[in-house]
Design a protein around this motif. Structure first.
Motif, PDB file in Angstrom:
ATOM      1  N   CYS A  25       0.944  -1.179   0.090  1.00  0.00           N
ATOM      2  CA  CYS A  25       0.095   0.128   0.017  1.00  0.00           C
ATOM      3  C   CYS A  25       0.958   1.342   0.027  1.00  0.00           C
ATOM      4  O   CYS A  25       0.645   2.116  -0.810  1.00  0.00           O
ATOM      5  N   VAL A  26       1.988   1.178   0.759  1.00  0.00           N
ATOM      6  CA  VAL A  26       2.871   2.443   0.720  1.00  0.00           C
ATOM      7  C   VAL A  26       3.486   2.444  -0.674  1.00  0.00           C
ATOM      8  O   VAL A  26       3.708   3.756  -1.074  1.00  0.00           O
ATOM      9  N   PHE A  27       3.868   1.423  -1.236  1.00  0.00           N
ATOM     10  CA  PHE A  27       4.419   1.398  -2.405  1.00  0.00           C
ATOM     11  C   PHE A  27       3.649   1.876  -3.390  1.00  0.00           C
ATOM     12  O   PHE A  27       4.016   2.935  -4.207  1.00  0.00           O
ATOM     13  N   ALA A  28       2.364   1.464  -3.548  1.00  0.00           N
ATOM     14  CA  ALA A  28       1.343   2.107  -4.657  1.00  0.00           C
ATOM     15  C   ALA A  28       1.262   3.552  -4.270  1.00  0.00           C
ATOM     16  O   ALA A  28       1.221   4.409  -5.459  1.00  0.00           O
ATOM     17  N   TYR A  29       1.076   3.718  -2.982  1.00  0.00           N
ATOM     18  CA  TYR A  29       1.103   5.405  -2.545  1.00  0.00           C
ATOM     19  C   TYR A  29       1.892   6.267  -3.370  1.00  0.00           C
ATOM     20  O   TYR A  29       1.696   7.211  -3.614  1.00  0.00           O
ATOM     21  N   LYS A  30       3.329   5.733  -3.273  1.00  0.00           N
ATOM     22  CA  LYS A  30       4.494   6.621  -3.759  1.00  0.00           C
ATOM     23  C   LYS A  30       4.056   6.882  -5.274  1.00  0.00           C
ATOM     24  O   LYS A  30       4.506   7.805  -6.001  1.00  0.00           O
ATOM     25  N   TYR A  31       3.437   6.179  -6.034  1.00  0.00           N
ATOM     26  CA  TYR A  31       2.986   6.093  -7.548  1.00  0.00           C
ATOM     27  C   TYR A  31       1.544   7.250  -7.559  1.00  0.00           C
ATOM     28  O   TYR A  31       1.651   8.208  -8.281  1.00  0.00           O
ATOM     29  N   LEU A  32       0.633   6.809  -6.519  1.00  0.00           N
ATOM     30  CA  LEU A  32      -0.700   7.421  -6.894  1.00  0.00           C
ATOM     31  C   LEU A  32      -1.103   8.636  -5.906  1.00  0.00           C
ATOM     32  O   LEU A  32      -1.908   9.313  -6.242  1.00  0.00           O
ATOM     33  N   ASN A  33      -0.315   8.616  -4.791  1.00  0.00           N
ATOM     34  CA  ASN A  33      -0.671   9.688  -4.025  1.00  0.00           C
ATOM     35  C   ASN A  33      -1.870   9.760  -3.479  1.00  0.00           C
ATOM     36  O   ASN A  33      -2.644  10.780  -3.353  1.00  0.00           O
ATOM     37  N   ASP A  34      -2.410   8.491  -3.456  1.00  0.00           N
ATOM     38  CA  ASP A  34      -3.991   8.342  -3.011  1.00  0.00           C
ATOM     39  C   ASP A  34      -4.184   7.147  -2.362  1.00  0.00           C
ATOM     40  O   ASP A  34      -4.083   6.032  -2.951  1.00  0.00           O
ATOM     41  N   LEU A  35      -4.306   7.158  -0.766  1.00  0.00           N
ATOM     42  CA  LEU A  35      -4.221   6.081  -0.032  1.00  0.00           C
ATOM     43  C   LEU A  35      -5.407   5.051  -0.445  1.00  0.00           C
ATOM     44  O   LEU A  35      -5.282   3.725  -0.474  1.00  0.00           O
ATOM     45  N   GLU A  36      -6.538   5.545  -0.576  1.00  0.00           N
ATOM     46  CA  GLU A  36      -7.705   4.648  -1.052  1.00  0.00           C
ATOM     47  C   GLU A  36      -7.522   3.861  -1.891  1.00  0.00           C
ATOM     48  O   GLU A  36      -7.634   2.542  -2.280  1.00  0.00           O
ATOM     49  N   ILE A  37      -7.198   4.452  -3.194  1.00  0.00           N
ATOM     50  CA  ILE A  37      -6.872   3.909  -4.497  1.00  0.00           C
ATOM     51  C   ILE A  37      -5.886   2.817  -4.403  1.00  0.00           C
ATOM     52  O   ILE A  37      -5.798   1.639  -4.826  1.00  0.00           O
ATOM     53  N   SER A  38      -4.829   3.324  -3.503  1.00  0.00           N
ATOM     54  CA  SER A  38      -3.587   2.364  -3.559  1.00  0.00           C
ATOM     55  C   SER A  38      -4.037   1.085  -2.528  1.00  0.00           C
ATOM     56  O   SER A  38      -3.735  -0.376  -3.051  1.00  0.00           O
TER      57      SER A  38
END
Length: 175
Positions: A25-38
């Motif tokens: 989730c932290v990793f995806a957030y680095k790309y998306l800047n959106d925790l829910e979508i991550s």
């Protein structure tokens, strides 16, 4: 185990999910800047892998696979029309995100942090507190004040902690 490949039971898959989910989730957030979508994307990747009954040679292979799958899902989303229509779209950012260096550096930092946190959590409680404060740049004096213990006790806890951490983390060192 079948033909050298690891097939997960529901129990072992749940364990893998619990150990990888926060980091991914932290990793995806680095790309998306959106925790829910991550969180949604990481869950979707886990569901798809389970449904497709993908097998892995070992746990490291599985970990690498999940990071790549999450990265691809994030990049596909960032390239999608839906995202471009709703967000301020920056091509330069996307090129940086697609670079292997970005992926590797983020994945390595997140995995290493998770491993170190896991190792710290195995320490005796006071030693763990001392190390966590030390990581946050507290001086020995500040740690002693914060935990109401003497400076010598802080130093003793550090000695114990570093010795144990070296053992816990020995597999990280290059032989």
């Amino acid at each position: 185990m079948r033909g050298g490949n690891h097939e997960f039971t529901l129990k072992s898959y749940k364990k893998l999910f619990e150990s990888l989910y926060p980091q991914l989730c932290v990793f995806a957030y680095k790309y998306l800047n959106d925790l829910e979508i991550s969180k949604d994307f990481v869950q979707e990747v886990f569901v798809k892998v389970w449904e497709d009954k993908i097998t892995f040679q070992n746990e490291n292979h599985a970990t690498g696979f999940f990071y790549k799958a999450v990265k691809n899902k994030c990049l596909n989303y960032l390239k999608s029309k839906k995202y471009k229509a709703t967000e301020r779209y920056e091509l330069a950012n996307l090129e940086a995100y697609e670079a292997e260096e970005f992926y590797m550096s983020e994945a390595v930092v997140i995995e290493t942090t998770a491993v170190i946190n896991k190792a710290i959590s195995k320490l005796p409680e006071k030693a763990a507190q001392v190390i966590r404060l030390s990581i946050e740049d507290y001086t020995n004096n500040q740690i002693a004040d914060e935990l109401s213990i003497s400076i010598n006790t802080v130093k003793d806890h550090k000695k114990v902690a570093y010795r144990k951490l070296r053992d816990f983390l020995s597999f990280l060192t290059i032989k």
